[in-house]
Design an enzyme around this catalytic site. Structure first.
Site, PDB file in Angstrom:
ATOM      1  N   LEU A 160       0.872  -1.417   0.108  1.00 18.81           N
ATOM      2  CA  LEU A 160      -0.026  -0.006   0.010  1.00 18.81           C
ATOM      3  C   LEU A 160       0.667   1.407   0.037  1.00 18.81           C
ATOM      4  CD1 LEU A 160      -2.728   1.344  -0.025  1.00 18.81           C
ATOM      5  CD2 LEU A 160      -2.741   1.269   2.401  1.00 18.81           C
ATOM      6  N   HIS A 161       0.507   1.828  -0.909  1.00 15.96           N
ATOM      7  CA  HIS A 161       1.135   3.180  -1.092  1.00 15.96           C
ATOM      8  C   HIS A 161       0.597   4.361  -1.966  1.00 15.96           C
ATOM      9  CE1 HIS A 161       2.507   1.273  -4.771  1.00 15.96           C
ATOM     10  NE2 HIS A 161       2.635   2.330  -5.291  1.00 15.96           N
TER      11      HIS A 161
END
Length: 431
Positions: A232-233
């Protein structure tokens, strides 16, 4: 029989450790072996960005000007980036929307081959593949976490949080698209796959609010919509002109009064090559985050690839369901578009198009940009189906009132905010 769609891709290298493989123990990484004992800088944001500043509050320009960009330039001086993005030629293409074209001939060479599934938006985290726990701490600018009070504050060195709370960090993108290009990695040690959740999305809105600049935006790409790392980013960078999508006209979708509790307004883009929804206002930042998060969760769970642009200091959010990778895998994209090697993710869809070949850059026009992005968009019929499902998932209900057309805040030149005079505009060339 299930059909699996795969395409050979060469994703952009986001970190200098991406090609090494293996763990990071002994080299000061973001993994369990090193991060808990670290003392990274900490930016703690205030709980409510709407509250008046306290006497001890950081100045509004501190986050973007004094901290993020100064730290980013420090990493430039250390030689941590793979190329000098400010040396890239950039121009605003003449036309009504002002698409931005950048020539970056080296970016596509700084990649590694991989097999990437494009037919699954939700895929489990795979610790054997590159993830951000393997990034060296020298690529990290600071931790970004909620402070819990009414003032934001900054600590040059802060012990990592003990207990169950994994730190969120802001790190450089070593293959930057623009000035100040960074990654926001929520709860890095939790090893979350690339999918939006309420806490992480609200964190991204807080980052936009703390930056407090119309020229600092955050973007998100789902799997199947050209995310290259399944960890996740969000991405973010500074561009000192409006994005074309920010200038595009919209049509307000009238909502039934029972659905107005959150204060969120919803519109759909008109006269733009990619169909999308625009969410804005909200009684609080959390109200806006909750509505958009529910929309994204529906897209994820129903396997619809999508991109998100967070604009206007977190007050305006664009959501684009898309189908380019699926068309690409099915052989439905023309060869001349494939030859450009442009993967239309959130920045391209928003109108900032990174081109790999000088010919494409020199011949770039509003028509060519429109033609590329039109391939990204869902059909009108499919978009309306998805919109109806999103409304159901978010608890919004359309009313029978006539829809209103509205101009973008950037529609007229007099309303376009100017970049701060002390901020570098990089290599921007206006035509």
């Amino acid at each position: 029989m299930e059909m699996k769609l795969t395409i050979k891709r060469v994703p952009t290298v986001l970190s200098n450790y991406q090609e090494e493989g293996g763990g990071g123990c002994g080299r000061n990484c973001l993994g369990d072996c090193c991060l808990p004992a670290s003392k990274l800088p900490l930016y703690a944001f205030k709980a409510d960005p709407k509250k008046p500043a306290q006497d001890d509050e950081l100045p509004t320009e501190f986050f973007l000007n004094s901290l993020l960009l100064a730290q980013w330039e420090d990493r430039v001086a250390r030689g941590l980036f793979r190329y000098d993005v400010t040396a890239c030629e950039t121009k605003v293409i003449p036309g009504e929307l002002g698409f931005v074209a950048q020539l970056n001939e080296g970016r596509h060479l700084k990649k590694r081959p991989t097999e990437f599934r494009v037919d699954r938006v939700l895929q489990p985290f795979d610790s054997a593949k590159f993830n951000f726990t393997k990034v060296g701490q020298e690529e990290v600018l600071f931790r970004f976490e909620k402070g819990g009070g009414d003032s934001s504050y900054f600590l040059e060195k802060a012990p990592s949080t003990e207990g169950d709370h994994a730190p969120s960090v802001v790190a450089i993108n070593v293959s930057p698209i623009e000035y100040g290009h960074v990654l926001l990695i929520p709860r890095v040690l939790d090893r979350l796959p690339q999918q939006i959740d309420p806490e992480s999305f609200l964190l991204a809105l807080h980052m936009a609010a703390e930056a407090a600049s119309p020229y600092f935006r955050l973007g998100y790409n789902s799997l199947g919509a050209f995310a290259t790392i399944n960890h996740l980013h969000f991405q973010a960078y500074y561009l000192s002109v409006p994005f074309p999508v920010e200038k595009a006209p919209t049509k307000k979708i009238p909502l039934a009064k029972c659905a107005l509790n959150s204060g969120v307004k919803v519109s759909k883009l008109t006269n733009f090559p990619v169909r999308g929804l625009v969410f804005e206002r909200g009684n609080t930042l959390k109200d806006l985050a909750d509505v958009v998060t529910n929309a994204c969760i529906w897209l994820q769970e129903n396997n619809v690839p999508f991109n998100v642009l967070i604009s206007d200091s977190g007050r305006r959010i664009f959501v684009f369901p898309q189908c380019y990778a699926e068309k690409q895998a099915l052989g439905e994209v023309s060869q001349d578009l494939l030859d450009t090697q442009v993967n239309p993710a959130v920045w391209e869809i928003s109108g900032h198009i990174v081109l790999k070949r000088r010919t494409d850059f020199e011949e770039a026009s509003e028509a060519s940009a429109w033609r590329l992005l039109a391939e990204v968009s869902l059909s009108e019929e499919r978009f309306e189906e998805v919109k109806a499902c999103i409304f159901e998932a978010t608890g919004l209900t359309e009313s029978d009132e006539e829809e209103e057309s509205s101009e973008s805040p950037y529609a007229s030149s007099s309303s376009v905010p100017r970049a701060s005079s002390h901020m570098s505009e990089g290599c921007l060339v206006l035509q």
